[in-house]
Design a protein around this motif. Structure first.
Motif, mmCIF file in Angstrom:
data_model
loop_
_atom_site.group_PDB
_atom_site.id
_atom_site.type_symbol
_atom_site.label_atom_id
_atom_site.label_comp_id
_atom_site.label_asym_id
_atom_site.label_seq_id
_atom_site.Cartn_x
_atom_site.Cartn_y
_atom_site.Cartn_z
ATOM 1 N N SER A 1 0.821 -1.221 0.000
ATOM 2 C CA SER A 1 0.000 0.000 0.000
ATOM 3 C C SER A 1 0.850 1.264 0.000
ATOM 4 C CB SER A 1 -0.940 0.014 1.206
ATOM 5 O OG SER A 1 -0.193 0.037 2.406
ATOM 6 N N SER B 1 -12.927 -4.080 -4.479
ATOM 7 C CA SER B 1 -14.320 -4.054 -4.032
ATOM 8 C C SER B 1 -14.661 -2.632 -3.617
ATOM 9 C CB SER B 1 -14.553 -5.047 -2.888
ATOM 10 O OG SER B 1 -13.772 -4.700 -1.767
ATOM 11 N N GLN B 2 -15.882 -2.434 -3.156
ATOM 12 C CA GLN B 2 -16.332 -1.131 -2.668
ATOM 13 C C GLN B 2 -17.230 -1.361 -1.461
ATOM 14 O OE1 GLN B 2 -19.809 -0.306 -3.094
ATOM 15 N NE2 GLN B 2 -19.902 -2.422 -3.733
ATOM 16 N N PRO B 3 -17.450 -0.318 -0.656
ATOM 17 C CA PRO B 3 -18.095 -0.534 0.641
ATOM 18 C C PRO B 3 -19.619 -0.632 0.656
ATOM 19 C CG PRO B 3 -17.497 1.761 0.407
ATOM 20 C CD PRO B 3 -16.969 1.059 -0.807
ATOM 21 N N ASP C 1 -11.867 -0.474 -2.060
ATOM 22 C CA ASP C 1 -11.080 -1.388 -1.231
ATOM 23 C C ASP C 1 -10.284 -2.277 -2.183
ATOM 24 O OD1 ASP C 1 -12.084 -0.497 1.233
ATOM 25 O OD2 ASP C 1 -13.854 -1.765 1.020
ATOM 26 N N THR D 1 -7.121 -5.233 -2.353
ATOM 27 C CA THR D 1 -6.182 -6.144 -1.700
ATOM 28 C C THR D 1 -4.953 -6.230 -2.582
ATOM 29 O OG1 THR D 1 -8.007 -7.396 -0.724
ATOM 30 C CG2 THR D 1 -5.845 -8.457 -0.750
ATOM 31 N N ASP E 1 -5.040 -5.282 2.806
ATOM 32 C CA ASP E 1 -6.295 -4.676 2.370
ATOM 33 C C ASP E 1 -6.147 -3.193 2.620
ATOM 34 O OD1 ASP E 1 -7.641 -7.063 1.678
ATOM 35 O OD2 ASP E 1 -8.063 -7.436 3.793
ATOM 36 N N HIS E 2 -6.427 -2.382 1.599
ATOM 37 C CA HIS E 2 -6.252 -0.936 1.744
ATOM 38 C C HIS E 2 -7.423 -0.229 1.069
ATOM 39 C CE1 HIS E 2 -3.762 2.553 2.661
ATOM 40 N NE2 HIS E 2 -4.116 3.044 1.492
ATOM 41 N N SER E 3 -7.887 0.858 1.670
ATOM 42 C CA SER E 3 -8.959 1.673 1.095
ATOM 43 C C SER E 3 -8.344 2.904 0.444
ATOM 44 C CB SER E 3 -9.949 2.099 2.173
ATOM 45 O OG SER E 3 -10.588 0.964 2.703
#
Length: 166
Positions: free
Chosen positions: A34, A76-78, A124, A126, A135-137
């Motif tokens: 990240s 992905s997204q939240p 999100d 990975t 895992d990072h946003s």
């Protein structure tokens, strides 16, 4: 005999000097993935032709800035009321110094639960390299937030936005 003693002393002294010489420092550890990757929002894209209704797409660029090759394991997204696919689909690798364009397509699965104003949305991701898997946003900025909010409003324009779960 003196020659033998001198030879032993020289070999012993040389061995001592070799054993006590300064060693090169170990190479620096690879950065966490990240810390070595940047994700930039490129803007809206047209959804792929086979996309279901209520879909919209946008481009991002993933760039490994330093260290070893980074693998994008997952994107992905939240929001539970949105599903996400990407081209290329994860997992894929990106080498340092090379930008990798990704087209992300989101599909609204339930309009009643999407935010009517996505003020600070993020992706999100990975990431994995030789040091770690993380895992990072990633917050993609104001332009992404504006485009996402607009796309959600268009996708759900025939549905009610009065749900309390905004």
């Amino acid at each position: 005999m003196l020659a033998s003693a001198t030879a032993v002393a020289l070999v012993g002294g040389g061995g001592y000097l070799f054993a006590t010489r300064p060693h090169d420092p170990p190479p620096p550890e690879a950065p966490y993935p990240s810390q070595a990757v940047a994700i930039t929002y490129l803007g809206e894209e047209g959804p792929p032709p086979e996309s279901p209704s209520r879909s919209f797409s946008f481009g991002v660029k993933v760039t490994a800035q330093s260290g070893p090759t980074i693998t994008i394991v997952r994107i992905s997204q939240p929001y539970a009321s949105l599903s996400l696919t990407s081209v290329p689909p994860p997992p894929f690798r990106t080498k340092p110094g090379f930008g990798h364009k990704i087209v992300v397509t989101m599909h609204v699965t339930e309009c009643a639960n999407v935010p009517s104003n996505a003020a600070l949305p993020f992706l999100d991701v990975t990431l994995r390299n030789t040091r770690a898997i993380e895992d990072h946003s990633f917050i993609l900025g104001e332009r992404y937030a504006h485009d996402l909010s607009g796309a959600l409003q268009v996708a759900c324009s025939n549905d009610s936005w009065s749900s309390p779960k905004r």
